[in-house]
Motif scaffolding. Structure first.
Motif, mmCIF file in Angstrom:
data_model
loop_
_atom_site.group_PDB
_atom_site.id
_atom_site.type_symbol
_atom_site.label_atom_id
_atom_site.label_comp_id
_atom_site.label_asym_id
_atom_site.label_seq_id
_atom_site.Cartn_x
_atom_site.Cartn_y
_atom_site.Cartn_z
ATOM 1 N N GLU A 380 0.812 -1.218 0.000
ATOM 2 C CA GLU A 380 0.000 0.000 0.000
ATOM 3 C C GLU A 380 0.845 1.266 0.000
ATOM 4 O OE1 GLU A 380 0.292 -1.526 4.287
ATOM 5 O OE2 GLU A 380 -0.064 -2.356 2.269
ATOM 6 N N ARG A 381 2.167 1.168 0.260
ATOM 7 C CA ARG A 381 3.037 2.348 0.217
ATOM 8 C C ARG A 381 3.890 2.397 -1.058
ATOM 9 N NH1 ARG A 381 4.287 5.305 4.771
ATOM 10 N NH2 ARG A 381 5.215 6.680 3.197
ATOM 11 N N LEU A 382 3.783 1.394 -1.923
ATOM 12 C CA LEU A 382 4.560 1.413 -3.161
ATOM 13 C C LEU A 382 4.109 2.568 -4.048
ATOM 14 C CD1 LEU A 382 4.662 -2.381 -4.150
ATOM 15 C CD2 LEU A 382 6.483 -1.043 -3.075
ATOM 16 N N VAL A 383 5.083 3.207 -4.702
ATOM 17 C CA VAL A 383 4.774 4.287 -5.635
ATOM 18 C C VAL A 383 5.439 4.083 -6.995
ATOM 19 C CG1 VAL A 383 4.390 6.021 -3.835
ATOM 20 C CG2 VAL A 383 6.700 5.678 -4.727
ATOM 21 N N ASP A 384 6.456 3.263 -7.063
ATOM 22 C CA ASP A 384 7.174 3.027 -8.306
ATOM 23 C C ASP A 384 6.300 2.207 -9.253
ATOM 24 O OD1 ASP A 384 9.183 2.633 -10.252
ATOM 25 O OD2 ASP A 384 9.712 0.728 -9.313
ATOM 26 N N PRO A 385 6.050 2.692 -10.478
ATOM 27 C CA PRO A 385 5.171 1.951 -11.383
ATOM 28 C C PRO A 385 5.675 0.552 -11.693
ATOM 29 C CG PRO A 385 6.299 3.761 -12.526
ATOM 30 C CD PRO A 385 6.509 3.961 -11.064
ATOM 31 N N GLU A 386 6.987 0.384 -11.809
ATOM 32 C CA GLU A 386 7.534 -0.940 -12.090
ATOM 33 C C GLU A 386 7.286 -1.875 -10.913
ATOM 34 O OE1 GLU A 386 11.529 -2.725 -14.106
ATOM 35 O OE2 GLU A 386 11.830 -1.316 -12.469
ATOM 36 N N ALA A 387 7.465 -1.379 -9.684
ATOM 37 C CA ALA A 387 7.256 -2.219 -8.503
ATOM 38 C C ALA A 387 5.799 -2.641 -8.387
ATOM 39 C CB ALA A 387 7.684 -1.459 -7.248
ATOM 40 N N ILE A 388 4.892 -1.731 -8.683
ATOM 41 C CA ILE A 388 3.467 -2.035 -8.568
ATOM 42 C C ILE A 388 3.045 -3.053 -9.622
ATOM 43 C CG2 ILE A 388 1.151 -1.039 -8.779
ATOM 44 C CD1 ILE A 388 2.382 1.577 -7.631
ATOM 45 N N ILE A 389 3.496 -2.859 -10.859
ATOM 46 C CA ILE A 389 3.117 -3.761 -11.945
ATOM 47 C C ILE A 389 3.635 -5.170 -11.689
ATOM 48 C CG2 ILE A 389 3.533 -4.278 -14.384
ATOM 49 C CD1 ILE A 389 3.516 -1.235 -14.878
ATOM 50 N N ASN A 390 4.853 -5.287 -11.178
ATOM 51 C CA ASN A 390 5.483 -6.601 -11.029
ATOM 52 C C ASN A 390 5.336 -7.202 -9.635
ATOM 53 O OD1 ASN A 390 6.521 -6.727 -13.702
ATOM 54 N ND2 ASN A 390 8.149 -5.316 -13.125
ATOM 55 N N TRP A 391 4.642 -6.535 -8.734
ATOM 56 C CA TRP A 391 4.468 -7.065 -7.383
ATOM 57 C C TRP A 391 3.670 -8.358 -7.432
ATOM 58 C CZ3 TRP A 391 0.652 -8.382 -3.902
ATOM 59 C CH2 TRP A 391 1.032 -8.452 -2.552
ATOM 60 N N PRO A 392 4.033 -9.384 -6.631
ATOM 61 C CA PRO A 392 5.178 -9.467 -5.705
ATOM 62 C C PRO A 392 6.369 -10.214 -6.295
ATOM 63 C CG PRO A 392 3.680 -11.248 -5.240
ATOM 64 C CD PRO A 392 3.125 -10.541 -6.465
ATOM 65 N N GLU A 393 6.487 -10.244 -7.622
ATOM 66 C CA GLU A 393 7.504 -11.057 -8.273
ATOM 67 C C GLU A 393 8.913 -10.514 -8.083
ATOM 68 O OE1 GLU A 393 7.169 -14.042 -9.918
ATOM 69 O OE2 GLU A 393 5.190 -13.962 -8.986
ATOM 70 N N THR A 394 9.056 -9.214 -7.872
ATOM 71 C CA THR A 394 10.388 -8.632 -7.727
ATOM 72 C C THR A 394 10.453 -7.786 -6.461
ATOM 73 O OG1 THR A 394 9.833 -6.647 -8.982
ATOM 74 C CG2 THR A 394 10.638 -8.536 -10.234
ATOM 75 N N LEU A 395 11.670 -7.531 -6.009
ATOM 76 C CA LEU A 395 11.857 -6.674 -4.837
ATOM 77 C C LEU A 395 11.476 -5.223 -5.151
ATOM 78 C CD1 LEU A 395 15.273 -7.951 -3.389
ATOM 79 C CD2 LEU A 395 13.015 -8.161 -2.325
ATOM 80 N N GLY A 396 11.577 -4.833 -6.411
ATOM 81 C CA GLY A 396 11.185 -3.482 -6.800
ATOM 82 C C GLY A 396 12.221 -2.430 -6.450
ATOM 83 N N ARG A 397 11.977 -1.228 -6.964
ATOM 84 C CA ARG A 397 12.931 -0.126 -6.789
ATOM 85 C C ARG A 397 12.635 0.730 -5.568
ATOM 86 N NH1 ARG A 397 13.073 2.606 -12.684
ATOM 87 N NH2 ARG A 397 10.879 2.900 -12.183
ATOM 88 N N ASP A 398 11.399 0.708 -5.082
ATOM 89 C CA ASP A 398 11.070 1.550 -3.931
ATOM 90 C C ASP A 398 11.926 1.227 -2.719
ATOM 91 O OD1 ASP A 398 9.119 3.213 -5.030
ATOM 92 O OD2 ASP A 398 7.525 1.766 -4.689
ATOM 93 N N GLY A 399 12.219 -0.045 -2.509
ATOM 94 C CA GLY A 399 12.995 -0.441 -1.338
ATOM 95 C C GLY A 399 14.427 0.058 -1.347
#
Length: 533
Positions: A380-399
């Protein structure tokens, strides 16, 4: 024999600042340029040669500044042009070079250039972006896919055409092959050089030109995990066109007109990054350096992975100069990708020594000097479009983009007086700058010593690098310059490794091993040894 004059950037250590997450001075929860200026002493205390600032330009922030709406403007959330000028002045006073991002492959859809271009097919900027008619059935003109998911084409009703975007649909692709576009981009470069910057990091540079025939990309037929439609294609035609180097020569000419101490480095990703990095830096009239994602996207640290770096850049005639980074704003922090359940502090310190012993320039990402792990950011705190689209498959850039921790006892770790745009990870508080300053054994103090080590030894800064045969998990290589010969040894595994240094070699630096002579190298140990003279 006296050492010949060396360019400041060759072998340099450059500290990357993600301004949005560095320090907030106006209480809006977003980092700003005055916050960077306020903490430049911390950066200078590390002993680095310069600072690279991620975008602070006017932007709607769909991709957090990499969607530029005005190349010559400062976004109000970051401050003013006066704030930028003060930052540059103070950095130079502290002996720091200033490198800024340049995004030449695309703009924001709110940029005035695109707003004019999309009006019709005959306006003065009609050909400044990549437009194409649909196929007879109304579908996009090619099968190209966007990095962030879905087709790389979006329909525009005003022009009755598709426009291209390798990233978000809000990031339309510039037609950099157009001479007028090139002139406009070179004018942008001159504007910032006139304001005193010392160079540019060129974002996504191999995306700047495409195949004008709009040839379909072929599919990837080899098996493997894929999280995006983008991963199902070989990107032979939507990027990496052979005309890119000619534009880079023009950019280099602009930089050189301001003196021979300006520095240009390219970000180059993708399956052909190795050859493209070499191409973009070949000879004296292109970029000075380039880096890719060899380490940034690797999910494990192995000897084979490290071997690939010097194999890519052997130092042949006319070859450019590499740059390396383990972590940045576009990838999960290396510590969390590579630690595999081991002691995080020990791993972070071993990795810092490894980074400082690589041949090439090295970039240290903010917080890396503190040993920060990847922050945990709830969905619910993610803001990066790549992290949101690929959640939960990747750690994402927000972290990797959460606020820099300055103080442990402050409500938001000394980053801001207000709720930050991304949450502070509780684990980062104990690793805050103020806490580590008080602890002589902290990673921060070791980081300063390791950067000083690199600067003190020509073999580490600019010398050759030769990989040596070794057992699994034991990484051995030499660095040599003039009459200095250093041996670097790392146990990157989970268990002790039986190994003795050559007789007579002295310890220059040891990490995670107090005594290297008992006959075995402990896990996560790192050594730099000097040959007796």
């Amino acid at each position: 024999m006296a050492e010949p004059r060396r360019e400041w950037w060759r072998g340099a250590v450059i500290y990357q600042v993600y301004p949005r997450s560095f320090a907030d001075t106006n209480g809006d929860g977003i980092g700003d340029l005055p916050g960077v200026t306020e903490h430049l002493e911390h950066i200078a205390s590390l002993g680095v040669d310069g600072v690279w600032l991620s975008p602070f330009f006017t932007s709607p922030m769909k991709d957090f500044g990499y969607d530029v709406a005005d190349y010559l403007g400062i976004d109000p959330i970051f401050g003013t042009m006066d704030d930028f000028d003060r930052l540059v002045e103070k950095a130079h006073r502290l002996g720091l070079k200033v490198i800024i991002d340049q995004v030449y492959s695309h703009t924001s859809d709110l940029h005035a250039w695109f707003q004019e271009s999309r009006q019709d097919k005959s306006n003065p900027k009609a050909d400044w972006y990549v437009w194409a008619d649909p196929k007879p059935d109304g579908t996009p003109p090619s099968n190209w896919q966007s990095v962030f998911g879905g087709p790389a084409w979006t329909w525009d009703a005003r022009r009755h055409q598709y426009y291209m975007h390798n990233f978000l649909k809000e990031q339309p692709q510039l037609n950099v092959r157009n001479p007028e576009v090139q002139e406009a981009l070179l004018s942008v470069a001159r504007f910032w050089l006139d304001r005193g910057v010392d160079g540019f990091r060129c974002d996504a540079l191999n995306f700047s030109m495409h195949d004008p025939a709009l040839t379909d990309n072929p599919p990837v037929l080899t098996p493997g995990k894929r999280t995006r439609p983008f991963d199902y294609q070989h990107h032979f035609f939507n990027q990496s066109h052979e005309d890119i180097p000619a534009f880079l020569t023009r950019l280099r000419q602009v930089a050189d007109s301001y003196g021979d101490d300006r520095f240009l480095v390219a970000e180059v990703g993708g399956e052909r990054a190795n050859e493209e990095m070499k191409l973009y830096t070949q000879g004296p009239d292109r970029l000075h350096s380039a880096y890719g994602f060899l380490y940034l996207y690797a999910d494990r640290l192995t000897t084979d992975l490290v071997d690939r770096g010097p194999a890519m850049w052997p130092g042949g005639p006319g070859e450019g100069w590499p740059s390396w980074t383990f972590s940045n704003h576009d990838a999960p922090r290396a510590l969390s990708r590579w630690v595999e359940g081991r002691d995080e502090k020990a791993f972070a310190e071993m990795a810092l020594l490894l980074l400082m012993t690589l041949r090439g320039n090295v970039f240290v990402y903010q917080g890396e000097e503190l040993g920060l792990p990847q922050a945990k950011v709830p969905f619910e705190r993610l803001v990066d479009p790549e992290a949101i689209i690929n959640w939960p498959e990747t750690l994402g850039r927000d972290g990797a983009r959460t606020p820099m921790p300055w103080k442990a006892d402050n409500g938001f770790a000394g980053f801001s007086e207000a709720e930050p745009w991304l949450p502070v990870d509780p684990r980062h508080r104990a690793l805050a700058v103020a806490e580590q300053e008080k602890d002589p054994s902290a990673t921060l103090h070791l980081a300063r010593r390791l950067i000083a080590l690199r600067k003190a030894h020509p073999a580490l800064r600019t010398g050759s690098m030769t990989m040596l045969d070794s057992p699994d998990h034991l990484l051995l290589f030499t660095r040599q310059e003039w009459d200095e010969n250093l041996l670097c040894a790392f146990n990157i595994g989970h268990d002790p490794i039986a190994w003795r240094p050559p007789a007579g070699w002295g310890v220059v630096q040891a990490v995670n091993c107090s005594d290297p002579w008992p006959g075995e190298l402990p896990p996560l140990a790192g050594l730099v040894l000097s040959e007796p003279r």
